[in-house]
Design an enzyme around this catalytic site. Sequence first.
Site, PDB file in Angstrom:
ATOM      1  N   HIS A  94       0.851  -1.188   0.000  1.00  0.00           N
ATOM      2  CA  HIS A  94       0.000   0.000   0.000  1.00  0.00           C
ATOM      3  C   HIS A  94       0.885   1.236   0.000  1.00  0.00           C
ATOM      4  CE1 HIS A  94      -3.351  -2.622   1.855  1.00  0.00           C
ATOM      5  NE2 HIS A  94      -3.613  -2.428   0.571  1.00  0.00           N
ATOM      6  N   GLU A  97       1.824   3.750   3.023  1.00  0.00           N
ATOM      7  CA  GLU A  97       2.345   3.223   4.283  1.00  0.00           C
ATOM      8  C   GLU A  97       3.865   3.291   4.291  1.00  0.00           C
ATOM      9  OE1 GLU A  97       0.221  -0.531   4.510  1.00  0.00           O
ATOM     10  OE2 GLU A  97      -1.700   0.519   4.332  1.00  0.00           O
ATOM     11  N   ARG A 154      -3.253   4.755  -1.983  1.00  0.00           N
ATOM     12  CA  ARG A 154      -3.120   3.422  -1.384  1.00  0.00           C
ATOM     13  C   ARG A 154      -2.902   2.328  -2.425  1.00  0.00           C
ATOM     14  NH1 ARG A 154      -5.312  -0.041   2.889  1.00  0.00           N
ATOM     15  NH2 ARG A 154      -6.559  -1.727   2.047  1.00  0.00           N
ATOM     16  N   HIS A 225       2.913  -3.642   6.699  1.00  0.00           N
ATOM     17  CA  HIS A 225       1.976  -2.545   6.422  1.00  0.00           C
ATOM     18  C   HIS A 225       2.007  -1.534   7.561  1.00  0.00           C
ATOM     19  CE1 HIS A 225      -0.814  -4.677   3.409  1.00  0.00           C
ATOM     20  NE2 HIS A 225       0.081  -5.601   3.723  1.00  0.00           N
ATOM     21  N   GLU A 299       1.092  -4.728  11.015  1.00  0.00           N
ATOM     22  CA  GLU A 299       0.652  -3.336  10.881  1.00  0.00           C
ATOM     23  C   GLU A 299       1.465  -2.537  11.890  1.00  0.00           C
ATOM     24  OE1 GLU A 299      -1.464  -2.039   8.747  1.00  0.00           O
ATOM     25  OE2 GLU A 299      -2.775  -3.640   8.044  1.00  0.00           O
TER      26      GLU A 299
END
Lengths: 375, 230
Positions: A94, A97, A154, A225, A299
Amino acid sequence: MNGLDSAAPGGTDQLDERLSVAKGVELNYDYTKYHPVDEIYEWMKHMEELNPELISSAVYGQTFEGRNITLVKLGLKNPEIREKQVIWMDCGIHAREWIAPAFCQWFVKEIVQSYKTNAQLEQMLQNLDFYVTPIINVDGYMHSWKDNSTRRWRKSRSSPPPGSTCYGVDLNRNFNANWGTVGVSFDSCSDTYCGTGPGSEPEAKAVMDFIGKMLKKVLCFLTIHSAGQLILLPYGHPQIKAPNYEELVSVGEAAAAEMKKLHGMDYTVGTSPQILYANSGSSRDWARLSGIPFSYTFELRDKGEFSHLLPEDQIEPACEEAYAGALSIISYVHNKHFNITVPNSVGTPFKVTETLLTILSTALCVSITTGLLSG
Amino acid sequence: METGELNPNHYPAQRAAKVVLHYINSHYGSPFKVFILQKVHSGNTEDVANSGRKYQLEISVKEMLSNSTHKCTAEVLFPRGERQSSPEVQVSCEEFEKLNTTKDDEALYQKLKTSTSMLSAQNLPDSHGRIDPEMKPIRHLGIVASSFIMLQESNENTLYSMAQVGNVTQLATDTDELKFDYFVLLHDMVSQDILRWNLQISWSPQEGVKILQQEKLPHCHECKMPPASD
């Protein structure tokens, strides 16, 4: 005074010293800043040149706009010429990020700077090859660097489907894993648009094709991410459970515990439908469904204060904790596969072999005999 | 949908807790007082006949500048009905009464009230997450203002945070309160959408933040920011 002439192998002592200094500082590359695409690709080239015994690179696909998707492979020669197993890590699926590609670079840097003095890491590099892709979604990442209005992009940059003016596909909804079933949009203008079919996007297809050729060797798949501070395990579909779910949870929680030790940050462990939202077509799910036993989405920071616009002064702590987490999982996977018992942080007994005991006692005898211990 | 005791780490309790945070920031926040959600300790949910779904939560929030942590008990009601309406929140937190208007809020207020030029800024923070230390309170004020909107727009399938203050302009006013025009970008984690809002707000240390006008701008991933107001 010597100039920095073309570095012939076996040059002068001063030249060797300059090269080793350059190795240590990676030609003054600042890992605590965000870097655009061209700088990252230059860095990959330099890392390979400076560490030929450890690093090689490979291009395994092209993005929609025709850019190379490149990985660096970290590994050492296996002394017993055993077949290497594989750890996969990718960053930047993405575009917005930015901490993710920053972490892939940090990860490589840490290994380069520590493998010669870390016996456990050296052993892992002899048994494993780490395939690290600093940016998968090169087109999207480049687009997010254009200006303030594109910073929050994104998706990929594939052209709009007929009848639409909206670019890009959410690559993490495009993998062949229950594609199109949950947590996706079929509207090309949506940020979770899953594309026209599983693997319709060249970036996703490149990953699936490349890993597909070596599936049996891949022990672990880590996809990086931001944000949210989560460690996600398969699957994104609320009604499907991985057969090794309990083990995935405990390994994930051990990683989160290691991460918290560094800067006190909490990382929540669970499946996506438990702790985030249901989704389908993720790379993590594809990896697990394909048989790769350990598959996680990391994440990274933060929990909403800055979200994707994570300040550069947090790159170092965010990467330090992510490194600890990743290494925790990789070590577990390595030790499990190669049947190695090591003392863990709780201090379970060290498995001392007979040979080692003999060596130690012999050394002790020799020391006493030769008077080394008599001071 | 789950009923009864909730896993505090799972998304239903977490999303409801975020709604509580938006309420806290809108009611108690200021340029020098901004809260984040630290932990959800426990949660419970039940359907309320003819009303909607109620969540009862025990959470901790942290005030960012003073670093103080506060335990809170809260109730969130997500209404059901034909018309989409905002969640209703009740919350009480320990030691909130000790968090009075700070000297810093007063000083900022005086500085902006007496300044000859109108404050104007863009991209708080910038693409690299950087922000001029002098602009941090203005970004915090943007968070407080955004919290009204995030609270208003929240439901069980959203998780909002303010991504960025696109631009902010101080407006002339003859009242005691200061007046600002904010263009903010909100991120919804669940849809991954970026929502664009234009807000006119008033603020004073005594009255807090009030939303005077609000406008949701059209969805656009690559639109330029609306020009700052004159």
